[in-house]
Design a protein around this motif. Structure first.
Motif, PDB file in Angstrom:
ATOM      1  N   UNK A  67     -13.461  63.305  35.132  1.00 36.78           N
ATOM      2  CA  UNK A  67     -12.331  62.382  35.295  1.00 36.78           C
ATOM      3  C   UNK A  67     -11.570  62.250  33.981  1.00 36.78           C
ATOM      4  N   UNK A  68     -12.293  62.151  32.885  1.00 43.22           N
ATOM      5  CA  UNK A  68     -11.659  62.045  31.569  1.00 43.22           C
ATOM      6  C   UNK A  68     -10.770  63.249  31.317  1.00 43.22           C
ATOM      7  N   UNK A  69     -11.280  64.446  31.593  1.00 39.43           N
ATOM      8  CA  UNK A  69     -10.479  65.647  31.375  1.00 39.43           C
ATOM      9  C   UNK A  69      -9.272  65.702  32.299  1.00 39.43           C
ATOM     10  N   UNK A  70      -9.455  65.305  33.549  1.00 40.19           N
ATOM     11  CA  UNK A  70      -8.322  65.323  34.481  1.00 40.19           C
ATOM     12  C   UNK A  70      -7.223  64.364  34.034  1.00 40.19           C
ATOM     13  N   UNK A  71      -7.605  63.238  33.456  1.00 43.53           N
ATOM     14  CA  UNK A  71      -6.626  62.232  33.054  1.00 43.53           C
ATOM     15  C   UNK A  71      -5.965  62.575  31.717  1.00 43.53           C
ATOM     16  N   UNK A  72      -6.734  63.092  30.759  1.00 45.78           N
ATOM     17  CA  UNK A  72      -6.225  63.223  29.391  1.00 45.78           C
ATOM     18  C   UNK A  72      -6.064  64.644  28.865  1.00 45.78           C
ATOM     19  N   UNK A  73      -6.479  65.652  29.580  1.00 40.40           N
ATOM     20  CA  UNK A  73      -6.427  67.023  29.055  1.00 40.40           C
ATOM     21  C   UNK A  73      -5.009  67.442  28.681  1.00 40.40           C
ATOM     22  N   UNK A  74      -4.018  66.977  29.413  1.00 41.17           N
ATOM     23  CA  UNK A  74      -2.638  67.369  29.115  1.00 41.17           C
ATOM     24  C   UNK A  74      -2.160  66.836  27.762  1.00 41.17           C
ATOM     25  N   UNK A  75      -2.842  65.855  27.223  1.00 41.64           N
ATOM     26  CA  UNK A  75      -2.464  65.300  25.925  1.00 41.64           C
ATOM     27  C   UNK A  75      -3.096  66.037  24.750  1.00 41.64           C
ATOM     28  N   UNK A  76      -4.074  66.885  25.045  1.00 42.32           N
ATOM     29  CA  UNK A  76      -4.780  67.590  23.978  1.00 42.32           C
ATOM     30  C   UNK A  76      -3.935  68.749  23.457  1.00 42.32           C
ATOM     31  N   UNK A  77      -3.926  68.881  22.162  1.00 38.86           N
ATOM     32  CA  UNK A  77      -3.195  69.999  21.556  1.00 38.86           C
ATOM     33  C   UNK A  77      -3.861  71.314  21.934  1.00 38.86           C
ATOM     34  N   UNK A  78      -3.097  72.382  21.870  1.00 45.26           N
ATOM     35  CA  UNK A  78      -3.629  73.705  22.159  1.00 45.26           C
ATOM     36  C   UNK A  78      -4.745  74.016  21.166  1.00 45.26           C
ATOM     37  N   UNK A  79      -5.911  74.376  21.668  1.00 44.35           N
ATOM     38  CA  UNK A  79      -7.058  74.569  20.791  1.00 44.35           C
ATOM     39  C   UNK A  79      -7.446  76.031  20.635  1.00 44.35           C
ATOM     40  N   UNK A  80      -6.569  76.952  21.029  1.00 49.57           N
ATOM     41  CA  UNK A  80      -6.914  78.380  20.920  1.00 49.57           C
ATOM     42  C   UNK A  80      -7.247  78.792  19.489  1.00 49.57           C
ATOM     43  N   UNK A  81      -6.453  78.316  18.541  1.00 51.21           N
ATOM     44  CA  UNK A  81      -6.693  78.685  17.143  1.00 51.21           C
ATOM     45  C   UNK A  81      -8.028  78.116  16.660  1.00 51.21           C
ATOM     46  N   UNK A  82      -8.343  76.890  17.021  1.00 53.23           N
ATOM     47  CA  UNK A  82      -9.611  76.276  16.639  1.00 53.23           C
ATOM     48  C   UNK A  82     -10.780  77.034  17.271  1.00 53.23           C
ATOM     49  N   UNK A  83     -10.638  77.426  18.526  1.00 53.73           N
ATOM     50  CA  UNK A  83     -11.687  78.190  19.203  1.00 53.73           C
ATOM     51  C   UNK A  83     -11.871  79.556  18.547  1.00 53.73           C
ATOM     52  N   UNK A  84     -10.772  80.212  18.195  1.00 57.70           N
ATOM     53  CA  UNK A  84     -10.864  81.517  17.538  1.00 57.70           C
ATOM     54  C   UNK A  84     -11.594  81.410  16.201  1.00 57.70           C
ATOM     55  N   UNK A  85     -11.288  80.373  15.433  1.00 61.88           N
ATOM     56  CA  UNK A  85     -11.970  80.185  14.143  1.00 61.88           C
ATOM     57  C   UNK A  85     -13.452  79.920  14.344  1.00 61.88           C
ATOM     58  N   UNK A  86     -13.806  79.161  15.376  1.00 61.10           N
ATOM     59  CA  UNK A  86     -15.213  78.871  15.650  1.00 61.10           C
ATOM     60  C   UNK A  86     -15.973  80.146  15.993  1.00 61.10           C
ATOM     61  N   UNK A  87     -15.392  80.986  16.835  1.00 62.56           N
ATOM     62  CA  UNK A  87     -16.046  82.246  17.211  1.00 62.56           C
ATOM     63  C   UNK A  87     -16.133  83.172  16.003  1.00 62.56           C
ATOM     64  N   UNK A  88     -15.057  83.271  15.226  1.00 59.85           N
ATOM     65  CA  UNK A  88     -15.088  84.088  14.011  1.00 59.85           C
ATOM     66  C   UNK A  88     -16.198  83.630  13.076  1.00 59.85           C
TER      67      UNK A  88
END
Length: 56
Positions: free
Chosen positions: A22-43
């Motif tokens: 429910x939290x994600x359904x309500x607030x996910x649209x407010x989250x900034x794009x995290x692709x760069x953060x995810x890429x750094x984590x995997x790297x």
């Protein structure tokens, strides 16, 4: 809180939501794009792995 790195379960409990979905359904649209953060984590994971160690 989600964008700052808090986990969704903790935010869900803090907000009084019945479940993290429910939290994600309500607030996910407010989250900034995290692709760069995810890429750094995997790297970072690959950089720390010893030579020849590719997981289980």
């Amino acid at each position: 809180m989600l964008d700052a790195g808090e986990n969704v379960k903790a935010v869900s409990e803090y907000m009084g939501h019945a479940d993290p979905g429910m939290t994600l359904r309500v607030y996910a649209h407010l989250m900034a794009d995290s692709r760069e953060r995810a890429r750094r984590a995997v790297d970072g994971l690959f950089q720390r792995a010893p030579d020849g160690d590719h997981g289980p």
